[in-house]
Design an enzyme around this catalytic site. Sequence first.
Site, PDB file in Angstrom:
ATOM      1  CE  LYS A 187      -1.203   2.038   3.318  1.00 38.69           C
ATOM      2  NZ  LYS A 187      -2.570   2.547   5.105  1.00 38.69           N
ATOM      3  CG  ASP A 211      -6.974   3.136   1.823  1.00 37.96           C
ATOM      4  OD1 ASP A 211      -8.319   3.344   1.027  1.00 37.96           O
ATOM      5  OD2 ASP A 211      -7.980   5.033   2.617  1.00 37.96           O
TER       6      ASP A 211
END
Length: 388
Positions: free
Chosen positions: A256, A274
Amino acid sequence: MKKSAANKESAATEKSAASGKTPAKKKSAASEKSAAKNKTPASEKSAAKNETPASGKTAAKSKTPATEKTPAKKSAASAKTSAAKKTASAKKAAPLKRQAPAKKPAVAPKKAAAAVKGVAPAKTVAPKPPRGESRTALVRRARRIDRELAEVYPYAHPELDFENPFQLVVATVLSAQTTDLRVNQTTPALFAKYPTPEDLAAAVPEEVEEILRPTGFFRAKTKSVIGLSKALTEDFGGEVPGRLEDLVKLPGVGRKTAFVVLGNAFGRPGITVDTHFQRLVRRWRWTEETDPDKIEAAVGALFPKSDWTDLSHHVIWHGRRICHARKPACGACPVAPLCPAYGEGETDPEKARKLLKYEKGGFPGQRLKPPQAYLDAGGRPAPPLGAG
């Protein structure tokens, strides 16, 4: 003479009387014979039939208990009717429990619900779309949602303040388990004291911990940012690498964080999965996966690679402003007609508007130094730490 005449007359009368008796006797005998003929065996049989056991049974039936049961049935029926009436009256007399009305599935409006005034749809969960949605239909719906969001958030950008790739990678690591606003309020002091990877690699951990305390988990985060600074200094000449396989080797950096850096510091497409991204793509039924890597692969297959970075911004911005985790503002959602989960949140447009956050609700954003496009669209910068 007179005597003889009298005798003659009496004899005549006796003879006539005798002659009168004879026809009467004959007549009576003939009538008896005819009566006897009328009483032939056939007539006797018919008479016998009339007196057969069947007729006896009929008579018996008329006197049987069946005839006596008929009034009993009537009385029983009338008793039941009266009992039913009493029960009905008792039910009427008893206080009735109020039952909740059956919930009707909420149907999303044809246009954005925020544009509808005075309409308050039912606050219920919408029915699920058919599981048999074709792959082509899913791709079209997903891309249309992204186009709609691009019109709503043309100024979407990463909501972390940064001036170079080093600042972005550090800020992204610090954003775990806290808000971008809190990170943006903390990093100015950190980068003022440690502007380069070499400076932060040589920092005293306790001093860094004191700066990072407002972000939460400050000891673990201090260890991560000092560690990645040492790795950058020792392995990459103090520069942030531009490859995924190199970035994920840095302490505290996962896929991420790596995609945030690649997409926004190097212009290389990547999907940022997320918590907001995960929640929304499942609500929209783009995928049912829960693992971030599998979500990234499933969603990435629906869009051209060139759209991945902006797609991430659009989805995350929508999740922070309108499609909240606990109470989404369905009545103010621009993609309500395309959302299978419409109705999970507030569907009344007026009430939904009160749930909007940041620039959509008239509040400051998360960046202290937002892009000019954001300010031109009516956005407001966030206040510095301690300014309220």
